[in-house]
Design a protein around this motif. Structure first.
Motif, PDB file in Angstrom:
ATOM      1  N   LYS A 263       0.783  -1.396   0.190  1.00  0.00           N
ATOM      2  CA  LYS A 263      -0.273   0.275   0.037  1.00  0.00           C
ATOM      3  C   LYS A 263       1.094   1.253   0.255  1.00  0.00           C
ATOM      4  O   LYS A 263       0.576   2.417  -0.261  1.00  0.00           O
ATOM      5  N   ALA A 264       1.733   1.268   1.092  1.00  0.00           N
ATOM      6  CA  ALA A 264       2.670   2.699   1.052  1.00  0.00           C
ATOM      7  C   ALA A 264       3.180   2.816  -0.227  1.00  0.00           C
ATOM      8  O   ALA A 264       3.790   3.823  -0.565  1.00  0.00           O
ATOM      9  N   ALA A 265       4.230   1.856  -1.077  1.00  0.00           N
ATOM     10  CA  ALA A 265       4.345   1.584  -2.351  1.00  0.00           C
ATOM     11  C   ALA A 265       3.739   2.358  -3.525  1.00  0.00           C
ATOM     12  O   ALA A 265       3.846   3.144  -4.393  1.00  0.00           O
ATOM     13  N   THR A 266       2.369   1.861  -3.705  1.00  0.00           N
ATOM     14  CA  THR A 266       1.686   2.278  -4.546  1.00  0.00           C
ATOM     15  C   THR A 266       1.203   3.989  -4.085  1.00  0.00           C
ATOM     16  O   THR A 266       0.989   3.970  -5.338  1.00  0.00           O
ATOM     17  N   ALA A 286       4.228  -8.675  -8.766  1.00  0.00           N
ATOM     18  CA  ALA A 286       4.620 -10.092  -9.975  1.00  0.00           C
ATOM     19  C   ALA A 286       4.644 -11.345  -8.639  1.00  0.00           C
ATOM     20  O   ALA A 286       4.026 -12.164  -8.848  1.00  0.00           O
ATOM     21  N   VAL A 287       5.401 -10.726  -7.275  1.00  0.00           N
ATOM     22  CA  VAL A 287       5.627 -12.100  -6.798  1.00  0.00           C
ATOM     23  C   VAL A 287       4.752 -12.569  -6.264  1.00  0.00           C
ATOM     24  O   VAL A 287       4.363 -13.448  -5.429  1.00  0.00           O
ATOM     25  N   ARG A 288       3.223 -11.265  -5.719  1.00  0.00           N
ATOM     26  CA  ARG A 288       2.361 -11.941  -5.108  1.00  0.00           C
ATOM     27  C   ARG A 288       1.459 -12.689  -6.520  1.00  0.00           C
ATOM     28  O   ARG A 288      -0.114 -12.451  -6.616  1.00  0.00           O
ATOM     29  N   ASN A 289       1.950 -13.236  -7.812  1.00  0.00           N
ATOM     30  CA  ASN A 289       0.743 -13.378  -8.886  1.00  0.00           C
ATOM     31  C   ASN A 289      -0.680 -12.215  -8.781  1.00  0.00           C
ATOM     32  O   ASN A 289      -1.289 -12.703  -9.230  1.00  0.00           O
ATOM     33  N   ASN A 290      -0.343 -10.777  -8.539  1.00  0.00           N
ATOM     34  CA  ASN A 290      -1.520 -10.221  -8.883  1.00  0.00           C
ATOM     35  C   ASN A 290      -1.113  -9.654 -10.941  1.00  0.00           C
ATOM     36  O   ASN A 290      -0.244  -8.222 -11.091  1.00  0.00           O
ATOM     37  N   VAL A 291      -1.577 -10.010 -11.500  1.00  0.00           N
ATOM     38  CA  VAL A 291      -0.534 -10.633 -13.020  1.00  0.00           C
ATOM     39  C   VAL A 291      -0.679  -9.490 -13.618  1.00  0.00           C
ATOM     40  O   VAL A 291      -0.106  -8.473 -14.711  1.00  0.00           O
ATOM     41  N   ASP A 292      -2.073  -9.271 -13.077  1.00  0.00           N
ATOM     42  CA  ASP A 292      -3.158  -8.518 -14.177  1.00  0.00           C
ATOM     43  C   ASP A 292      -3.170  -6.644 -13.723  1.00  0.00           C
ATOM     44  O   ASP A 292      -2.309  -5.707 -14.146  1.00  0.00           O
ATOM     45  N   THR A 293      -2.329  -6.747 -12.526  1.00  0.00           N
ATOM     46  CA  THR A 293      -1.972  -5.745 -11.397  1.00  0.00           C
ATOM     47  C   THR A 293      -0.329  -5.441 -12.131  1.00  0.00           C
ATOM     48  O   THR A 293      -0.089  -3.706 -12.575  1.00  0.00           O
ATOM     49  N   LEU A 295       0.802  -6.512 -14.561  1.00  0.00           N
ATOM     50  CA  LEU A 295       1.100  -5.716 -16.481  1.00  0.00           C
ATOM     51  C   LEU A 295       0.418  -4.626 -16.445  1.00  0.00           C
ATOM     52  O   LEU A 295       1.496  -3.725 -17.099  1.00  0.00           O
ATOM     53  N   ASN A 296      -0.090  -3.931 -15.544  1.00  0.00           N
ATOM     54  CA  ASN A 296      -0.489  -2.883 -15.529  1.00  0.00           C
ATOM     55  C   ASN A 296       0.273  -1.729 -15.463  1.00  0.00           C
ATOM     56  O   ASN A 296       0.876  -0.915 -16.182  1.00  0.00           O
ATOM     57  N   PHE A 297       1.282  -1.908 -14.606  1.00  0.00           N
ATOM     58  CA  PHE A 297       2.843  -1.139 -14.160  1.00  0.00           C
ATOM     59  C   PHE A 297       3.429  -1.601 -14.560  1.00  0.00           C
ATOM     60  O   PHE A 297       4.320  -0.472 -14.838  1.00  0.00           O
ATOM     61  N   ILE A 298       3.785  -2.378 -15.163  1.00  0.00           N
ATOM     62  CA  ILE A 298       4.670  -2.975 -15.960  1.00  0.00           C
ATOM     63  C   ILE A 298       4.468  -1.937 -17.738  1.00  0.00           C
ATOM     64  O   ILE A 298       5.632  -1.325 -18.297  1.00  0.00           O
TER      65      ILE A 298
END
Length: 440
Positions: A263-266, A286-293, A295-298
């Motif tokens: 949350k702090a990083a976001t 990515a390490v949390r397997n929040n795949v869509d999120t 890829l949005n950030f990348i």
């Protein structure tokens, strides 16, 4: 050694008294000026033993604002005495207290030089006081409060060590030490070095400060979460706060896999966006397997104008490998193509990914449609080993595996296809033009 006659000194005193205003030198200005002159002549000759009693009289009679040099010379004389009395701890301690008082007197009476006086005080106490973390901590805290970002860089480190020592004695708690660390880093960040040497020293102290804090193990991850969660919830849009949370939890062992950190990083990214922070959030998700999120950030990281083509190519290539691991084959193909466009130096690795994507995807339809993906896979694997010979062994292994699935010549003939004929493959949202190949 040159001797000073009484007649000469008397002349100097009378002459000095005739040209200086009396008020500056206190109630007994003549005596003040006399002893200033006496001690100074000895001091110039480095006759410190002879200078000392006269300096003491001058220091007793003259107001601090009478003569700044008297105070500076006094610190030299005290250091000489401290060194001579190393075997007399009681007297030595009194001399150290006098040295500290002289620094304070200079800081008060000569405010333009207060920063220098207090920095010198900090350096002296760090040299002479050992095994008294409370005295050290109190002194360093006084200096930092006054000098702020003008504090000599090494004093931030000494202050931190004294705080850690007091924590070990149960005098300070973890929160106080954490706050000390954060404050010191913030003040260091605000320092304005006068030259490259000072800039290098500040950076070294910054690194040493982080190492000291990490090595102390004062703050566990649980401590940080307990301390910072209510602060974050109260002020999620405070940039300094969220930067501190991310910084502290990053350097603490095993303290990145928690919701507060994410949350702090976001929040940090939203308040101060950059391609670096977008990529950082990609990695966290990515390490949390929040795949869509992730890829949005990348994607956001790649889109920033501030990042160059090589950096964007690195981001895209990493996203391609991430997509393969998570079964997003069409997106993996798109990212690998993007990386290839941006940086030809990684062409071999990009073609390797594209070949693996086509070899792993599923194509519906007749026998030729199903097998055609392997033609495209082999095309790209050939390009991979041509572009990067170090990939030859792995590429050949995959080529051997994929070519076993080429259609039989008779099967191709049934669809009016022959070896070498151009063929367009549409599969899983991907399109490629290849050539027909059959098993021999």
């Amino acid at each position: 050694m040159k001797k000073i006659t009484l007649a000469v000194l008397t002349f100097m005193v009378v002459f000095s008294g005739s040209i200086f205003a009396q008020g500056k030198y206190g109630k007994d200005s003549a005596e003040c000026i006399k002893y200033l002159s006496y001690y100074k002549e000895y001091f110039k000759q480095k006759a410190y033993d002879e200078a000392l009693p006269n300096w003491r009289q001058a220091y007793k009679l003259c107001p601090p604002q009478a003569n700044q040099t008297m105070l500076i010379d006094g610190t030299t004389l005290m250091r000489q005495l401290i060194a001579k009395n190393a075997s007399n701890p009681t007297y030595r301690a009194a001399l150290i207290d006098t040295l500290m008082a002289i620094h304070d007197a200079r800081a008060t009476a000569w405010p333009r030089n207060a920063v220098t006086a207090l920095n010198n005080k900090g350096q002296d106490i760090s040299n002479y006081v050992k095994n008294d973390p409370q005295k050290l901590y109190d002194t360093f805290e006084q200096i930092l409060a006054a000098n702020q970002s003008q504090t000599k860089a090494s004093l931030f480190l000494f202050d931190m060590q004294s705080a850690i020592d007091l924590y070990g004695k149960g005098v300070l708690d973890a929160e106080q030490v954490i706050n000390c660390y954060q404050r010191n880093l913030s003040l260091l960040d605000g320092a304005k070095p006068a030259n490259p040497g000072e800039a290098e020293q500040i950076q070294k102290v910054r690194t040493d400060l982080e190492s000291l804090f990490i090595g102390s193990k004062v703050a566990s991850c649980e401590d940080l979460i307990r301390l910072f969660t209510p602060r974050f919830e109260a002020s999620p849009n405070d940039l300094n706060l969220v930067q501190n949370i991310v910084k502290m939890m990053t350097i603490s062992e095993d303290c990145q896999n928690n919701e507060l950190y994410l949350k702090a990083a976001t929040s940090m990214y939203k308040l101060d966006p950059s391609h670096n922070s977008a990529y950082f959030l990609y990695r966290l998700n990515a390490v949390r397997n929040n795949v869509d999120t992730a890829l949005n950030f990348i994607d956001e990281a790649i889109e920033y104008d501030a990042s160059d083509d090589k950096t964007d190519a690195t981001y895209a290539y990493e996203a391609a490998t991430f997509c393969i691991k998570n079964g997003r084959l069409a997106k993996a193909n798109a990212y690998a193509r993007k990386a290839l466009e941006l940086d030809s130096s990684i062409a071999g690795k990009c073609y390797m990914i594209i070949g693996q994507v086509w070899g792993s995807t599923s194509c519906g339809g007749n026998e030729i449609n199903v097998a055609s993906r392997y033609w495209v896979a082999v095309d790209n694997l050939q390009k991979a080993k041509n572009a990067d010979p170090s990939l030859t062994e792995e590429a050949n292994r995959l080529i051997g595996a994929y070519s076993r699935y080429y259609p039989q010549t008779a099967e191709a003939f049934m669809y009016d296809l022959t070896d070498g004929q151009s063929y367009t493959v549409n599969c899983n949202g991907m399109t490629a033009v290849t050539t027909v190949r059959t098993q021999k």
